[in-house]
Design a protein around this motif. Structure first.
Motif, PDB file in Angstrom:
ATOM      1  N   LYS A  67     119.593  11.818  47.828  1.00 23.86           N
ATOM      2  CA  LYS A  67     119.866  13.175  47.344  1.00 23.86           C
ATOM      3  C   LYS A  67     121.307  13.323  46.853  1.00 23.86           C
ATOM      4  O   LYS A  67     121.568  14.041  45.898  1.00 23.86           O
ATOM      5  CB  LYS A  67     119.599  14.177  48.473  1.00 23.86           C
ATOM      6  N   LYS A 112     121.850  15.925  52.905  1.00 25.87           N
ATOM      7  CA  LYS A 112     121.846  16.607  51.613  1.00 25.87           C
ATOM      8  C   LYS A 112     120.532  17.319  51.336  1.00 25.87           C
ATOM      9  O   LYS A 112     120.506  18.401  50.752  1.00 25.87           O
ATOM     10  CB  LYS A 112     122.124  15.589  50.498  1.00 25.87           C
ATOM     11  N   ALA A 113     119.453  16.712  51.761  1.00 21.41           N
ATOM     12  CA  ALA A 113     118.144  17.278  51.472  1.00 21.41           C
ATOM     13  C   ALA A 113     117.775  18.407  52.437  1.00 21.41           C
ATOM     14  O   ALA A 113     116.765  19.073  52.256  1.00 21.41           O
ATOM     15  CB  ALA A 113     117.081  16.177  51.516  1.00 21.41           C
ATOM     16  N   MET A 162     125.607   8.829  56.218  1.00 18.55           N
ATOM     17  CA  MET A 162     125.439   9.409  54.883  1.00 18.55           C
ATOM     18  C   MET A 162     126.173  10.744  54.718  1.00 18.55           C
ATOM     19  O   MET A 162     126.181  11.320  53.647  1.00 18.55           O
ATOM     20  CB  MET A 162     123.963   9.644  54.612  1.00 18.55           C
ATOM     21  N   TRP A 215     116.468   1.080  65.668  1.00 20.25           N
ATOM     22  CA  TRP A 215     115.507   0.733  64.623  1.00 20.25           C
ATOM     23  C   TRP A 215     114.110   1.242  64.960  1.00 20.25           C
ATOM     24  O   TRP A 215     113.265   1.416  64.091  1.00 20.25           O
ATOM     25  CB  TRP A 215     115.492  -0.783  64.422  1.00 20.25           C
ATOM     26  N   SER A 261     113.737   5.675  54.230  1.00 20.39           N
ATOM     27  CA  SER A 261     113.101   6.661  55.091  1.00 20.39           C
ATOM     28  C   SER A 261     113.443   8.099  54.710  1.00 20.39           C
ATOM     29  O   SER A 261     112.825   9.029  55.200  1.00 20.39           O
ATOM     30  CB  SER A 261     113.502   6.410  56.541  1.00 20.39           C
ATOM     31  N   MET A 262     114.424   8.265  53.855  1.00 20.15           N
ATOM     32  CA  MET A 262     114.852   9.616  53.488  1.00 20.15           C
ATOM     33  C   MET A 262     114.353  10.047  52.110  1.00 20.15           C
ATOM     34  O   MET A 262     114.594  11.183  51.700  1.00 20.15           O
ATOM     35  CB  MET A 262     116.382   9.684  53.490  1.00 20.15           C
ATOM     36  N   GLU A 296     125.754  -1.038  59.373  1.00 19.45           N
ATOM     37  CA  GLU A 296     126.635   0.021  59.869  1.00 19.45           C
ATOM     38  C   GLU A 296     128.011  -0.544  60.213  1.00 19.45           C
ATOM     39  O   GLU A 296     128.972   0.200  60.317  1.00 19.45           O
ATOM     40  CB  GLU A 296     126.026   0.707  61.088  1.00 19.45           C
ATOM     41  N   ILE A 336     117.448  -0.365  52.444  1.00 19.96           N
ATOM     42  CA  ILE A 336     117.284  -0.194  53.886  1.00 19.96           C
ATOM     43  C   ILE A 336     117.650   1.221  54.322  1.00 19.96           C
ATOM     44  O   ILE A 336     116.984   1.835  55.142  1.00 19.96           O
ATOM     45  CB  ILE A 336     118.131  -1.224  54.640  1.00 19.96           C
ATOM     46  N   ARG A 337     118.697   1.737  53.733  1.00 20.26           N
ATOM     47  CA  ARG A 337     119.201   3.007  54.231  1.00 20.26           C
ATOM     48  C   ARG A 337     118.545   4.210  53.582  1.00 20.26           C
ATOM     49  O   ARG A 337     118.572   5.302  54.136  1.00 20.26           O
ATOM     50  CB  ARG A 337     120.718   3.075  54.036  1.00 20.26           C
ATOM     51  N   CYS A 338     117.989   4.033  52.393  1.00 21.49           N
ATOM     52  CA  CYS A 338     117.430   5.191  51.699  1.00 21.49           C
ATOM     53  C   CYS A 338     115.938   5.370  51.934  1.00 21.49           C
ATOM     54  O   CYS A 338     115.422   6.478  51.801  1.00 21.49           O
ATOM     55  CB  CYS A 338     117.689   5.082  50.194  1.00 21.49           C
ATOM     56  N   ASN A 361     119.484  -5.400  60.306  1.00 17.33           N
ATOM     57  CA  ASN A 361     119.727  -4.244  59.450  1.00 17.33           C
ATOM     58  C   ASN A 361     120.811  -3.328  60.011  1.00 17.33           C
ATOM     59  O   ASN A 361     121.497  -2.638  59.265  1.00 17.33           O
ATOM     60  CB  ASN A 361     118.433  -3.460  59.260  1.00 17.33           C
ATOM     61  N   GLU A 373     112.370   3.985  63.049  1.00 14.91           N
ATOM     62  CA  GLU A 373     111.602   3.774  61.823  1.00 14.91           C
ATOM     63  C   GLU A 373     110.122   3.574  62.141  1.00 14.91           C
ATOM     64  O   GLU A 373     109.286   3.715  61.262  1.00 14.91           O
ATOM     65  CB  GLU A 373     112.144   2.562  61.058  1.00 14.91           C
ATOM     66  N   GLU A 393     114.529  14.246  59.459  1.00 11.68           N
ATOM     67  CA  GLU A 393     113.486  13.804  58.532  1.00 11.68           C
ATOM     68  C   GLU A 393     113.990  13.576  57.122  1.00 11.68           C
ATOM     69  O   GLU A 393     113.573  12.640  56.454  1.00 11.68           O
ATOM     70  CB  GLU A 393     112.354  14.824  58.509  1.00 11.68           C
ATOM     71  N   ASN A 394     114.882  14.435  56.682  1.00 13.85           N
ATOM     72  CA  ASN A 394     115.247  14.394  55.266  1.00 13.85           C
ATOM     73  C   ASN A 394     116.691  14.038  54.996  1.00 13.85           C
ATOM     74  O   ASN A 394     117.071  13.866  53.840  1.00 13.85           O
ATOM     75  CB  ASN A 394     114.945  15.754  54.632  1.00 13.85           C
ATOM     76  N   GLY A 395     117.517  13.990  56.022  1.00 11.18           N
ATOM     77  CA  GLY A 395     118.924  13.682  55.794  1.00 11.18           C
ATOM     78  C   GLY A 395     119.756  14.924  55.526  1.00 11.18           C
ATOM     79  O   GLY A 395     119.234  16.041  55.435  1.00 11.18           O
ATOM     80  N   ARG A 399     120.442   8.752  62.060  1.00 14.88           N
ATOM     81  CA  ARG A 399     120.075   8.497  60.673  1.00 14.88           C
ATOM     82  C   ARG A 399     120.986   9.195  59.678  1.00 14.88           C
ATOM     83  O   ARG A 399     121.060   8.801  58.520  1.00 14.88           O
ATOM     84  CB  ARG A 399     118.625   8.920  60.442  1.00 14.88           C
ATOM     85  N   LEU A 406     123.557   4.847  45.860  1.00 20.98           N
ATOM     86  CA  LEU A 406     122.444   5.061  46.790  1.00 20.98           C
ATOM     87  C   LEU A 406     122.770   4.481  48.158  1.00 20.98           C
ATOM     88  O   LEU A 406     122.485   5.085  49.193  1.00 20.98           O
ATOM     89  CB  LEU A 406     121.163   4.418  46.247  1.00 20.98           C
ATOM     90  N   ALA A 407     123.377   3.313  48.153  1.00 20.89           N
ATOM     91  CA  ALA A 407     123.700   2.664  49.425  1.00 20.89           C
ATOM     92  C   ALA A 407     124.728   3.476  50.206  1.00 20.89           C
ATOM     93  O   ALA A 407     124.673   3.562  51.424  1.00 20.89           O
ATOM     94  CB  ALA A 407     124.223   1.256  49.171  1.00 20.89           C
ATOM     95  N   GLU A 408     125.664   4.061  49.488  1.00 21.13           N
ATOM     96  CA  GLU A 408     126.738   4.763  50.185  1.00 21.13           C
ATOM     97  C   GLU A 408     126.388   6.198  50.546  1.00 21.13           C
ATOM     98  O   GLU A 408     126.757   6.682  51.611  1.00 21.13           O
ATOM     99  CB  GLU A 408     128.006   4.742  49.332  1.00 21.13           C
ATOM    100  N   ASN A 409     125.711   6.877  49.653  1.00 15.80           N
ATOM    101  CA  ASN A 409     125.540   8.315  49.844  1.00 15.80           C
ATOM    102  C   ASN A 409     124.105   8.761  50.047  1.00 15.80           C
ATOM    103  O   ASN A 409     123.867   9.924  50.337  1.00 15.80           O
ATOM    104  CB  ASN A 409     126.121   9.059  48.641  1.00 15.80           C
ATOM    105  N   GLY A 410     123.151   7.863  49.847  1.00 17.21           N
ATOM    106  CA  GLY A 410     121.761   8.260  49.995  1.00 17.21           C
ATOM    107  C   GLY A 410     121.166   8.795  48.702  1.00 17.21           C
ATOM    108  O   GLY A 410     121.854   8.940  47.692  1.00 17.21           O
TER     109      GLY A 410
END
Lengths: 194, 194
Positions: free
Chosen positions: B30, A30-31, A117, A169, B116-117, B172, B112-114, B168, A172, A26-28, A113, B24-28
DNA sequence: TCCTCTGCCTAACAAATGTTAGGCAGAGGA
DNA sequence: TCCTCTGCCTAACATTTGTTAGGCAGAGGA
């Protein structure tokens, strides 16, 4: 010494993995905090270190298990459909993949997901299982194509990307039911064959 | 008072957005820290607050701009192909989408990658632009289908998912060239039409 | 010369993070 | 009874996070 092969132990280890999988999905990465994982699993943060040496070890285990669950589901479905037409095999594989994504959603969602990251060290320890899964799908497609059920001109690498992209996908999609899944598998299979 | 409509100002605001988009694109979300953004943009963390009121405001701006870049690219391509066959329109839209993903990769990848998180508050402020983009693609597909170039039986909602998922998912792919992109657009278009 | 505004910096803040050290209740064998 | 091991807890640690307060150099108008 936590030993997964021990017959009966508190299932706390599994509960920690389950909680981590859910939060990772849900959060990835790091989170997802160990304190949140601990709370969801029903213990305190420091106690996690009795079962796991670090957050990263938990993450690696969750990510790998997620891929393996889908991998096994697809493989079983293909084996069960052995001898059937290419179309039937593809349908079976698609549906198994989608069903696995939906059912063990925590682990599989986490692995799909989070992978891109996550810190590089974790990626190194999960990339092998992913590659194996990729090869598995590709060889399924190859068999179907050589059997003639997929047109010879179709680029399998592209097709592989289309399938993986489409299926993954769906994560999502929030809360899609079984009907929608079957419908999607149907549409996708129809597009690919013929 | 930072005013984006001012004619000439230091482009520091843009540099901050660029740096944030990349990270943001690379690491998300958080894992993207204001100190990293600041370093990449060439200033100190505290100074960011002269240009933006918070990290979340930066994130919202990056995510929305990412979607809008792809949206505009697809729309322009479809407009330019007006009057052409359904197949040509679809090809143009697919290629434009893929090209936009590859070119403005920072912003589009970030969005696209961030998405949902990201914390819910940010999602609320970015979901509208995303929905608009979804509708845009869906209406393109509807036009092609009513023109007869997509079979009447094909479920457009599924088709929409297949296209979005596939395109999308190419993110990856690490470092795919233009050839592969065109090849993929070709394979996908061939599957859909006919 | 004085004043104001711009654009950035330094230094700190509270909160949250992964992780560790030490303790403690209870089960169970000797 | 004593001892050991299991499985968890408490309390702290160093670090990193977003954010803020205050300062300071320079441009430029009055």
């Amino acid at each position: 010494m936590p030993d997964a092969s021990a017959p009966s132990q508190t299932d706390m280890r599994r509960r920690i993995l389950d909680a981590a999988a859910l939060l990772l999905a849900e959060n990835g990465y790091k989170a997802t905090t160990l304190r949140n994982v601990a709370e969801a699993a029903g213990l305190k943060a420091g106690s996690i270190y009795y079962h796991f040496p670090s957050k990263d070890h938990i993450t690696v285990e969750v990510l790998n298990e997620g891929v393996q669950q889908v991998s096994k589901a697809v493989l079983d479905a293909v084996d069960a459909a052995e001898g059937a037409s290419g179309k039937a095999v593809l349908r079976a594989a698609l549906e198994a993949h989608l069903k696995a994504l939906a059912e063990h959603s925590s682990y599989t969602r986490a692995s799909i997901r989070c992978f891109s990251m996550v810190p590089e060290e974790i990626r190194r320890q999960t990339v092998y299982v992913r590659r194996a899964f990729d090869s598995q799908w590709l060889s399924i497609l190859q068999k179907i194509q050589t059997s003639g059920d997929i047109h010879k001109d179709v680029n399998l690498k592209d097709l592989h990307l289309i399938i993986l992209g489409t299926l993954n996908w769906t994560l999502e999609w929030q809360g899609a039911g079984e009907e929608e899944r079957l419908q999607l598998a149907d549409t996708l299979a129809k597009l690919i064959m013929r």
